[in-house]
Motif scaffolding. Structure first.
Motif, PDB file in Angstrom:
ATOM      1  N   GLU A   1       0.806  -1.220   0.000  1.00 17.84           N
ATOM      2  CA  GLU A   1       0.000   0.000   0.000  1.00 17.84           C
ATOM      3  C   GLU A   1       0.843   1.276   0.000  1.00 17.84           C
ATOM      4  N   ASP A   2       2.146   1.145  -0.138  1.00 19.33           N
ATOM      5  CA  ASP A   2       3.059   2.286  -0.062  1.00 19.33           C
ATOM      6  C   ASP A   2       3.198   2.961  -1.429  1.00 19.33           C
ATOM      7  N   PRO A   3       2.830   4.233  -1.569  1.00 22.10           N
ATOM      8  CA  PRO A   3       2.957   4.932  -2.848  1.00 22.10           C
ATOM      9  C   PRO A   3       4.382   4.949  -3.390  1.00 22.10           C
ATOM     10  N   GLU A   4       5.379   4.962  -2.513  1.00 19.73           N
ATOM     11  CA  GLU A   4       6.769   4.948  -2.974  1.00 19.73           C
ATOM     12  C   GLU A   4       7.097   3.623  -3.664  1.00 19.73           C
ATOM     13  N   ILE A   5       6.575   2.533  -3.128  1.00 16.95           N
ATOM     14  CA  ILE A   5       6.755   1.229  -3.768  1.00 16.95           C
ATOM     15  C   ILE A   5       6.061   1.218  -5.124  1.00 16.95           C
ATOM     16  N   HIS A   6       4.859   1.782  -5.187  1.00 14.10           N
ATOM     17  CA  HIS A   6       4.137   1.861  -6.458  1.00 14.10           C
ATOM     18  C   HIS A   6       4.955   2.630  -7.492  1.00 14.10           C
ATOM     19  N   ALA A   7       5.581   3.713  -7.049  1.00  9.52           N
ATOM     20  CA  ALA A   7       6.384   4.526  -7.955  1.00  9.52           C
ATOM     21  C   ALA A   7       7.576   3.737  -8.489  1.00  9.52           C
ATOM     22  N   ARG A   8       8.192   2.943  -7.638  1.00 12.21           N
ATOM     23  CA  ARG A   8       9.361   2.165  -8.068  1.00 12.21           C
ATOM     24  C   ARG A   8       8.964   1.058  -9.044  1.00 12.21           C
ATOM     25  N   CYS A   9       7.810   0.443  -8.809  1.00 14.36           N
ATOM     26  CA  CYS A   9       7.315  -0.575  -9.749  1.00 14.36           C
ATOM     27  C   CYS A   9       6.964   0.063 -11.091  1.00 14.36           C
ATOM     28  N   SER A  10       6.338   1.229 -11.033  1.00 11.61           N
ATOM     29  CA  SER A  10       5.989   1.942 -12.261  1.00 11.61           C
ATOM     30  C   SER A  10       7.247   2.274 -13.059  1.00 11.61           C
ATOM     31  N   ALA A  11       8.300   2.667 -12.371  1.00  9.84           N
ATOM     32  CA  ALA A  11       9.539   3.021 -13.048  1.00  9.84           C
ATOM     33  C   ALA A  11      10.156   1.815 -13.754  1.00  9.84           C
ATOM     34  N   LEU A  12      10.050   0.637 -13.129  1.00  8.44           N
ATOM     35  CA  LEU A  12      10.558  -0.577 -13.765  1.00  8.44           C
ATOM     36  C   LEU A  12       9.865  -0.822 -15.096  1.00  8.44           C
ATOM     37  N   LEU A  13       8.545  -0.705 -15.092  1.00  9.20           N
ATOM     38  CA  LEU A  13       7.805  -0.967 -16.312  1.00  9.20           C
ATOM     39  C   LEU A  13       8.019   0.142 -17.344  1.00  9.20           C
ATOM     40  N   GLU A  14       8.071   1.381 -16.885  1.00  9.73           N
ATOM     41  CA  GLU A  14       8.280   2.487 -17.818  1.00  9.73           C
ATOM     42  C   GLU A  14       9.626   2.388 -18.525  1.00  9.73           C
ATOM     43  N   ASP A  15      10.617   1.878 -17.831  1.00  5.03           N
ATOM     44  CA  ASP A  15      11.936   1.717 -18.451  1.00  5.03           C
ATOM     45  C   ASP A  15      11.852   0.782 -19.660  1.00  5.03           C
ATOM     46  N   ARG A  16      11.027  -0.272 -19.543  1.00  6.66           N
ATOM     47  CA  ARG A  16      10.862  -1.193 -20.665  1.00  6.66           C
ATOM     48  C   ARG A  16      10.064  -0.542 -21.795  1.00  6.66           C
ATOM     49  N   ILE A  17       8.994   0.155 -21.442  1.00  6.09           N
ATOM     50  CA  ILE A  17       8.133   0.745 -22.458  1.00  6.09           C
ATOM     51  C   ILE A  17       8.847   1.854 -23.218  1.00  6.09           C
ATOM     52  N   ALA A  18       9.732   2.561 -22.548  1.00  2.00           N
ATOM     53  CA  ALA A  18      10.468   3.645 -23.206  1.00  2.00           C
ATOM     54  C   ALA A  18      11.291   3.127 -24.388  1.00  2.00           C
ATOM     55  N   ARG A  19      11.637   1.841 -24.357  1.00  2.00           N
ATOM     56  CA  ARG A  19      12.433   1.262 -25.431  1.00  2.00           C
ATOM     57  C   ARG A  19      11.634   1.110 -26.734  1.00  2.00           C
ATOM     58  N   LEU A  20      10.313   1.285 -26.665  1.00  2.00           N
ATOM     59  CA  LEU A  20       9.505   1.239 -27.889  1.00  2.00           C
ATOM     60  C   LEU A  20       9.734   2.468 -28.756  1.00  2.00           C
ATOM     61  N   GLY A  21      10.304   3.523 -28.167  1.00  2.00           N
ATOM     62  CA  GLY A  21      10.488   4.762 -28.908  1.00  2.00           C
ATOM     63  C   GLY A  21       9.191   5.546 -29.004  1.00  2.00           C
ATOM     64  N   ALA A  22       9.144   6.488 -29.913  1.00  2.00           N
ATOM     65  CA  ALA A  22       7.948   7.315 -30.075  1.00  2.00           C
ATOM     66  C   ALA A  22       6.902   6.578 -30.913  1.00  2.00           C
ATOM     67  N   PRO A  23       5.615   6.759 -30.616  1.00  2.00           N
ATOM     68  CA  PRO A  23       4.564   6.134 -31.432  1.00  2.00           C
ATOM     69  C   PRO A  23       4.645   6.606 -32.882  1.00  2.00           C
ATOM     70  N   ASP A  24       4.396   5.688 -33.829  1.00  2.50           N
ATOM     71  CA  ASP A  24       4.417   6.074 -35.238  1.00  2.50           C
ATOM     72  C   ASP A  24       3.027   6.533 -35.676  1.00  2.50           C
ATOM     73  N   GLU A  25       2.866   6.802 -36.954  1.00  2.00           N
ATOM     74  CA  GLU A  25       1.614   7.377 -37.468  1.00  2.00           C
ATOM     75  C   GLU A  25       0.416   6.474 -37.185  1.00  2.00           C
ATOM     76  N   GLU A  26       0.572   5.174 -37.392  1.00  2.00           N
ATOM     77  CA  GLU A  26      -0.561   4.269 -37.146  1.00  2.00           C
ATOM     78  C   GLU A  26      -0.853   4.132 -35.660  1.00  2.00           C
ATOM     79  N   ASP A  27       0.201   4.153 -34.831  1.00  4.75           N
ATOM     80  CA  ASP A  27      -0.003   4.110 -33.381  1.00  4.75           C
ATOM     81  C   ASP A  27      -0.853   5.298 -32.937  1.00  4.75           C
ATOM     82  N   LEU A  28      -0.511   6.476 -33.424  1.00  6.01           N
ATOM     83  CA  LEU A  28      -1.250   7.679 -33.059  1.00  6.01           C
ATOM     84  C   LEU A  28      -2.679   7.611 -33.577  1.00  6.01           C
ATOM     85  N   LEU A  29      -2.861   7.021 -34.750  1.00  4.92           N
ATOM     86  CA  LEU A  29      -4.200   6.915 -35.334  1.00  4.92           C
ATOM     87  C   LEU A  29      -5.101   6.029 -34.493  1.00  4.92           C
TER      88      LEU A  29
END
Length: 272
Positions: A144-172
C-alpha cells in the motif's frame, strides 16, 4: 460535436462494483508524460477478503491490453470483448498496467486479435520478460506504499520507453479510441469513419488488427460505460436510454443485460 473531459482514469466507469463492497482498495498512478502514447495508467488493488468468503470483480474492460502481477500469477491480458471476472480471496495485492490502445500489438509483435479475450504469461511478452520477480519483490515489502508503487511503475516504464515514439498508425489507433470514448454524439461506424477520414472497411481492418475489436464494439462499449455511470443516479430508464442513443428502453435493457448479466434496474438498485 460534444467532447467531454477525458475520464478514462476513472476505474468506476468500467467496474460494475457494488457500492457496499469494502474488501479492496485501488490506488492509481498516471504514467510519465512522454509515455502517454503507450500507457494509460497504473492501478494497484489491495484486498482483504474474510476467510471462507470471496469477492467477484466484474469489469467492462476498455479496448486495451493490460498487465497484472500478483503473488499468484503474472499475466499480459488482451482486450476482453465481454465482462472480465476475477475472484478475490484472502489477503493479497496486484500491480497492474493499463496500456494505451497502440501498445498491445507493439508489445506482442503480432495483431492483438490473436490475444483478444485471452492472456499469456508476462514473461512470454519479450519486452516485458523478467519484470515479474522485481515487481513481486518490491510489492511484498509494502503493497500500500505509494513509494513502492512509484518504483514498480519506473521498472515498467523503463521497458516501455524502449519502444520509442509512437508512429503514425499508433497515433491513429489511439485517436480512434479517444474520439469514441470522449464524444457521446458518435453513435455509428459511419460517423466515426467520416470523423477519422478513412473508409469503413479500412477502419474495420485497423481496429480488428490493432485492438482485436470492431468499430461497432468500441461504440457499444462506450455506451455501456456511460450507462454504468448514469444508472447510479438515474430517475428514468427511458430518459437514460435516449441520452445514450438507444432507440428505446427495451433495446437498452437487452444490450445492458446481454453484456453484464444484470438488467439496468437491477444494477441501479445497488445504488439506491
Amino acid at each position: 460535436m460534444v467532447m467531454e473531459p477525458d475520464d478514462t482514469d476513472s476505474i468506476g466507469r468500467a467496474h460494475l462494483q457494488d457500492p457496499a463492497e469494502r474488501t479492496h482498495t485501488i490506488a492509481r498512478r498516471p504514467p510519465s508524460d512522454h509515455l502517454r502514447g503507450w500507457i494509460r495508467r497504473f492501478w494497484i488493488p489491495v484486498w482483504d477478503v474474510p476467510e471462507g468468503e470471496s469477492s467477484e470483480q466484474a469489469v467492462l474492460q476498455y479496448p486495451v491490453c493490460l498487465s497484472i502481477t500478483t503473488p499468484a500469477y503474472s499475466r499480459f491480458v488482451g482486450p476482453h470483448p465481454g465482462v472480465s471476472r476475477t475472484v478475490l480471496e484472502g489477503r493479497s495485492w496486484g500491480f497492474g498496467t493499463m496500456f494505451a490502445p497502440a501498445a498491445g500489438a507493439k508489445l506482442l509483435g503480432h495483431p492483438v486479435r490473436d490475444q483478444a479475450g485471452s492472456w499469456c504469461d508476462l514473461d512470454e511478452v519479450p519486452a516485458l520478460a523478467g519484470l515479474t520477480g522485481p515487481v513481486r519483490a518490491l510489492m511484498a515489502q509494502a503493497p500500500e506504499d505509494p513509494e513502492i508503487h512509484a518504483r514498480c511503475s519506473a521498472l515498467l516504464e523503463d521497458r516501455i520507453a524502449r519502444l520509442g515514439a509512437p508512429d503514425e498508425e499508433d497515433l491513429l489507433i489511439n485517436d480512434v479510441v479517444e474520439q469514441v470514448e470522449q464524444d457521446r454524439d458518435l453513435l455509428t461506424v459511419a460517423q466515426l469513419s467520416e470523423r477519422m477520414g478513412i473508409g469503413e472497411r479500412t477502419l474495420q481492418r485497423l481496429t480488428v488488427r490493432r485492438l482485436g475489436l470492431t468499430p461497432l464494439w468500441l461504440i457499444r462499449r462506450r455506451r455501456l460505460h456511460d450507462a454504468s455511470v448514469g444508472l447510479r443516479s438515474v430517475h428514468s430508464l427511458s430518459d437514460l436510454a435516449i441520452r445514450l442513443g438507444y432507440a428505446d428502453q427495451a433495446h437498452f435493457g437487452r444490450d445492458f443485460r446481454t453484456s453484464t448479466g444484470l438488467t439496468p434496474g437491477e444494477f441501479a438498485a445497488r445504488w439506491r
